[in-house]
Design an enzyme around this catalytic site. Structure first.
Site, PDB file in Angstrom:
ATOM      1  N   TYR A 150      51.030  38.664  47.332  1.00  0.00           N
ATOM      2  CA  TYR A 150      49.817  38.015  47.856  1.00  0.00           C
ATOM      3  C   TYR A 150      49.757  38.138  49.374  1.00  0.00           C
ATOM      4  CZ  TYR A 150      46.752  34.105  49.183  1.00  0.00           C
ATOM      5  OH  TYR A 150      45.767  33.318  49.752  1.00  0.00           O
TER       6      TYR A 150
HETATM    7  P1  NDP Z   1      39.422  29.523  44.519  1.00  0.00           P
HETATM    8  O1  NDP Z   1      40.298  30.044  43.444  1.00  0.00           O
HETATM    9  O2  NDP Z   1      39.120  28.084  44.577  1.00  0.00           O
HETATM   10  O3  NDP Z   1      38.028  30.319  44.477  1.00  0.00           O
HETATM   11  C1  NDP Z   1      38.051  31.702  44.450  1.00  0.00           C
HETATM   12  C2  NDP Z   1      36.648  32.263  44.498  1.00  0.00           C
HETATM   13  O4  NDP Z   1      36.767  33.701  44.531  1.00  0.00           O
HETATM   14  C3  NDP Z   1      35.818  31.903  43.296  1.00  0.00           C
HETATM   15  O5  NDP Z   1      34.489  31.706  43.693  1.00  0.00           O
HETATM   16  C4  NDP Z   1      35.924  33.154  42.422  1.00  0.00           C
HETATM   17  O6  NDP Z   1      34.761  33.391  41.653  1.00  0.00           O
HETATM   18  C5  NDP Z   1      36.001  34.238  43.474  1.00  0.00           C
HETATM   19  N1  NDP Z   1      36.599  35.465  42.978  1.00  0.00           N
HETATM   20  C6  NDP Z   1      37.835  35.664  42.454  1.00  0.00           C
HETATM   21  N2  NDP Z   1      37.992  36.937  42.095  1.00  0.00           N
HETATM   22  C7  NDP Z   1      36.823  37.573  42.386  1.00  0.00           C
HETATM   23  C8  NDP Z   1      36.370  38.898  42.259  1.00  0.00           C
HETATM   24  N3  NDP Z   1      37.138  39.840  41.724  1.00  0.00           N
HETATM   25  N4  NDP Z   1      35.116  39.191  42.675  1.00  0.00           N
HETATM   26  C9  NDP Z   1      34.320  38.245  43.210  1.00  0.00           C
HETATM   27  N5  NDP Z   1      34.695  36.963  43.360  1.00  0.00           N
HETATM   28  C10 NDP Z   1      35.933  36.638  42.945  1.00  0.00           C
HETATM   29  O7  NDP Z   1      40.072  30.050  45.895  1.00  0.00           O
HETATM   30  P2  NDP Z   1      40.009  29.429  47.383  1.00  0.00           P
HETATM   31  O8  NDP Z   1      38.658  28.909  47.644  1.00  0.00           O
HETATM   32  O9  NDP Z   1      41.187  28.565  47.579  1.00  0.00           O
HETATM   33  O10 NDP Z   1      40.289  30.751  48.240  1.00  0.00           O
HETATM   34  C11 NDP Z   1      39.297  31.398  49.023  1.00  0.00           C
HETATM   35  C12 NDP Z   1      39.997  32.375  49.958  1.00  0.00           C
HETATM   36  O11 NDP Z   1      40.867  31.657  50.841  1.00  0.00           O
HETATM   37  C13 NDP Z   1      40.881  33.404  49.236  1.00  0.00           C
HETATM   38  O12 NDP Z   1      40.749  34.662  49.854  1.00  0.00           O
HETATM   39  C14 NDP Z   1      42.288  32.849  49.442  1.00  0.00           C
HETATM   40  O13 NDP Z   1      43.255  33.862  49.387  1.00  0.00           O
HETATM   41  C15 NDP Z   1      42.162  32.233  50.814  1.00  0.00           C
HETATM   42  N6  NDP Z   1      43.164  31.199  51.093  1.00  0.00           N
HETATM   43  C16 NDP Z   1      43.180  30.035  50.374  1.00  0.00           C
HETATM   44  C17 NDP Z   1      44.133  29.062  50.655  1.00  0.00           C
HETATM   45  C18 NDP Z   1      44.230  27.772  49.891  1.00  0.00           C
HETATM   46  O14 NDP Z   1      45.215  27.044  50.090  1.00  0.00           O
HETATM   47  N7  NDP Z   1      43.261  27.429  49.043  1.00  0.00           N
HETATM   48  C19 NDP Z   1      45.130  29.256  51.732  1.00  0.00           C
HETATM   49  C20 NDP Z   1      45.004  30.523  52.415  1.00  0.00           C
HETATM   50  C21 NDP Z   1      44.041  31.435  52.102  1.00  0.00           C
HETATM   51  P3  NDP Z   1      34.732  33.197  40.032  1.00  0.00           P
HETATM   52  O15 NDP Z   1      35.079  31.785  39.759  1.00  0.00           O
HETATM   53  O16 NDP Z   1      33.321  33.539  39.675  1.00  0.00           O
HETATM   54  O17 NDP Z   1      35.741  34.137  39.496  1.00  0.00           O
END
Ligand code: NDP
Length: 245
Positions: free
Chosen positions: A153
């Site tokens: 990751y």
């Molecule tokens: P969530 O799992 O809560 O949400 C993820 C979102 O990404 C959902 O809307 C999902 O849509 C979408 N998604 C996943 N795969 C795809 C894909 N292949 N194509 C399009 N959309 C996709 O994640 P977070 O909100 O926590 O994370 C958001 C970003 O922040 C990420 O890049 C993560 O790596 C980063 N991040 C998060 C941290 C945390 O602690 N939460 C810490 C550091 C970074 P659907 O439901 O429709 O699949």
């Protein structure tokens, strides 16, 4: 009455941090594209909330790991609400395993969504974004913390940081800035799923503010970078994590 003459495309905006960003950018006056992969009803709920609050938004299904889908998303957005000004590459997945157990699917899935997905949107943005636009990518503070089990990751996100710096240079002459936000632990499904209450509590207390981030903490940072106030920040990674590193 608001005029929505700038367009923001937020990938992965059906849930978590992306949903907060979509709502915040709509409040800031952008017409917002709420991209999602599978959570159609959650994306529709985000649209309803934005519309009720007087904003403008459309939902668009596209798996960011599929280059053709990302290309047709940009085509569709340009044909319906206009050329994109702000791209937020937020879509991401996280799977934790030590390298000794990192099977091919674990590796490919994260590279496909986090790295290829970001590249797919960046290469469209590089030729399509309006001059004066903004690109905001998503990294993670784990790049600094270097926790065990986060190897694949974190590696995908380290690559995103490198792409950020290089694309910022490649946008010379277009007044387009390219930055990344690197959140620390933030209360979303991605972070909370599979962790015990005890572990969540311990991780929440690691930073000197002694709490987990919430999606709105991160949306505020994105809002700043997308605004005219953020215009001089370019090619940077902004760690938004309460001071954990
Ligand atoms: P969530 O799992 O809560 O949400 C993820 C979102 O990404 C959902 O809307 C999902 O849509 C979408 N998604 C996943 N795969 C795809 C894909 N292949 N194509 C399009 N959309 C996709 O994640 P977070 O909100 O926590 O994370 C958001 C970003 O922040 C990420 O890049 C993560 O790596 C980063 N991040 C998060 C941290 C945390 O602690 N939460 C810490 C550091 C970074 P659907 O439901 O429709 O699949």
């Amino acid at each position: 009455m608001k005029t929505f003459n700038q367009v923001a495309l937020v990938t992965g905006a059906s849930r978590g941090i992306g949903a907060s960003i979509a709502k915040r950018l709509a409040r800031d006056g952008f017409a917002v594209v709420v991209n999602y992969a599978g959570s159609e009803s959650a994306a529709r709920e985000v649209i309803t909330q934005i519309t009720k609050a007087g904003g403008r938004a459309i939902a668009h299904q596209a798996d960011v790991s599929d280059a053709a889908s990302v290309q047709s998303m940009f085509d569709h957005v340009e044909a319906t609400i206009g050329t994109v000004d702000v791209l937020v590459n937020n879509a991401g997945i996280m799977e934790l395993k030590p390298l000794a157990k990192a099977d091919t699917q674990h590796v490919d899935r994260q590279i496909d969504v986090n790295l290829k997905g970001t590249i797919n949107a960046l290469r469209e943005a590089a030729v399509r974004l309006n001059n004066g636009g903004r690109v905001i990518n998503f990294s993670t503070s784990v790049i600094g913390l270097k926790f065990e089990n986060y190897g694949v990751y974190a590696a995908t996100k380290a690559a995103v940081e490198t792409l950020t710096a290089i694309m910022a240079k490649e946008m010379r002459g277009k007044e387009i800035t390219v930055n990344a936000v690197a959140p620390g632990p933030t209360a979303t499904e991605l972070f909370l799923n599979g962790k015990s209450d005890e572990l969540i509590d311990r991780m929440a207390k690691m930073n000197p503010l002694e709490r987990l981030g919430i999606p709105d903490d991160i949306a505020s940072v994105v809002s700043f970078l997308a605004s005219t106030d953020g215009a001089w920040v370019n090619g940077q990674v902004l760690r938004a994590n309460g001071g954990v590193i």
